[in-house]
Design a protein around this motif. Structure first.
Motif, mmCIF file in Angstrom:
data_model
loop_
_atom_site.group_PDB
_atom_site.id
_atom_site.type_symbol
_atom_site.label_atom_id
_atom_site.label_comp_id
_atom_site.label_asym_id
_atom_site.label_seq_id
_atom_site.Cartn_x
_atom_site.Cartn_y
_atom_site.Cartn_z
ATOM 1 N N TYR A 14 0.829 -1.209 0.000
ATOM 2 C CA TYR A 14 0.000 0.000 0.000
ATOM 3 C C TYR A 14 0.864 1.259 0.000
ATOM 4 C CZ TYR A 14 -4.253 -2.699 1.087
ATOM 5 O OH TYR A 14 -5.313 -3.565 1.062
ATOM 6 N N GLY A 15 1.966 1.246 0.688
ATOM 7 C CA GLY A 15 2.855 2.404 0.770
ATOM 8 C C GLY A 15 3.480 2.778 -0.558
ATOM 9 N N GLU A 16 3.426 1.884 -1.545
ATOM 10 C CA GLU A 16 3.974 2.164 -2.871
ATOM 11 C C GLU A 16 3.018 2.972 -3.739
ATOM 12 O OE1 GLU A 16 5.325 -1.437 -4.786
ATOM 13 O OE2 GLU A 16 5.998 -2.259 -2.871
ATOM 14 N N ILE A 17 1.800 3.141 -3.296
ATOM 15 C CA ILE A 17 0.824 3.877 -4.085
ATOM 16 C C ILE A 17 1.224 5.347 -4.115
ATOM 17 C CG2 ILE A 17 -1.595 4.597 -4.260
ATOM 18 C CD1 ILE A 17 -2.321 1.904 -2.907
ATOM 19 N N THR A 21 -5.239 9.012 -4.335
ATOM 20 C CA THR A 21 -6.049 7.865 -3.950
ATOM 21 C C THR A 21 -7.137 8.296 -2.981
ATOM 22 O OG1 THR A 21 -4.070 6.483 -4.119
ATOM 23 C CG2 THR A 21 -5.938 5.546 -2.948
ATOM 24 N N MET A 41 -6.124 2.870 6.930
ATOM 25 C CA MET A 41 -5.488 3.111 5.629
ATOM 26 C C MET A 41 -4.821 4.479 5.579
ATOM 27 S SD MET A 41 -5.903 0.384 3.940
ATOM 28 C CE MET A 41 -5.670 0.778 2.235
ATOM 29 N N LYS A 44 -1.258 4.180 5.898
ATOM 30 C CA LYS A 44 -0.610 3.277 4.936
ATOM 31 C C LYS A 44 -0.445 3.870 3.544
ATOM 32 C CE LYS A 44 -2.377 -0.653 7.466
ATOM 33 N NZ LYS A 44 -3.328 -1.722 7.518
ATOM 34 N N ILE A 45 -1.295 4.843 3.188
ATOM 35 C CA ILE A 45 -1.236 5.460 1.868
ATOM 36 C C ILE A 45 -1.066 6.965 2.061
ATOM 37 C CG2 ILE A 45 -2.452 5.880 -0.299
ATOM 38 C CD1 ILE A 45 -3.996 3.277 0.179
ATOM 39 N N GLU A 46 0.039 7.485 1.558
ATOM 40 C CA GLU A 46 0.340 8.898 1.727
ATOM 41 C C GLU A 46 -0.709 9.761 1.027
ATOM 42 O OE1 GLU A 46 3.972 11.976 0.722
ATOM 43 O OE2 GLU A 46 4.401 9.844 0.889
ATOM 44 N N LEU A 48 -3.840 10.134 1.434
ATOM 45 C CA LEU A 48 -5.100 9.464 1.139
ATOM 46 C C LEU A 48 -6.278 10.388 1.427
ATOM 47 C CD1 LEU A 48 -6.706 6.825 0.518
ATOM 48 C CD2 LEU A 48 -6.645 6.393 2.985
#
Length: 71
Positions: A14-17, A21, A41, A44-46, A48
């Motif tokens: 998820y961190g690669e997104i 998003t 989340m 986990k997602i920058e 977001l």
């Protein structure tokens, strides 16, 4: 479905997104819980864009389609 076969491996990525998003999550979802699978989340997602739909279940996009469609 990939998520059912290997959820841990998918979650680790998820961190690669890197693209914009967004997650629209129903607060009354009885399939996956908002606290564990939704709000977590954010870390986990920058950057977001996390939004919840009060009282909606597992498919909030049908309750609030205008919040999903980008014009």
């Amino acid at each position: 479905m990939a998520i059912e076969q290997d959820p841990g491996r998918i979650e680790q990525r998820y961190g690669e997104i890197a693209m914009p998003t967004g997650i629209l999550f129903g607060t009354a979802d009885r399939v996956i819980g908002i606290r564990i699978h939704g709000q977590s989340m954010r870390s986990k997602i920058e950057k977001l864009d996390f939004e919840h739909v009060e009282g909606a279940g597992h498919m909030p996009q049908f309750v609030e389609p205008k919040r999903v469609v980008v014009s």
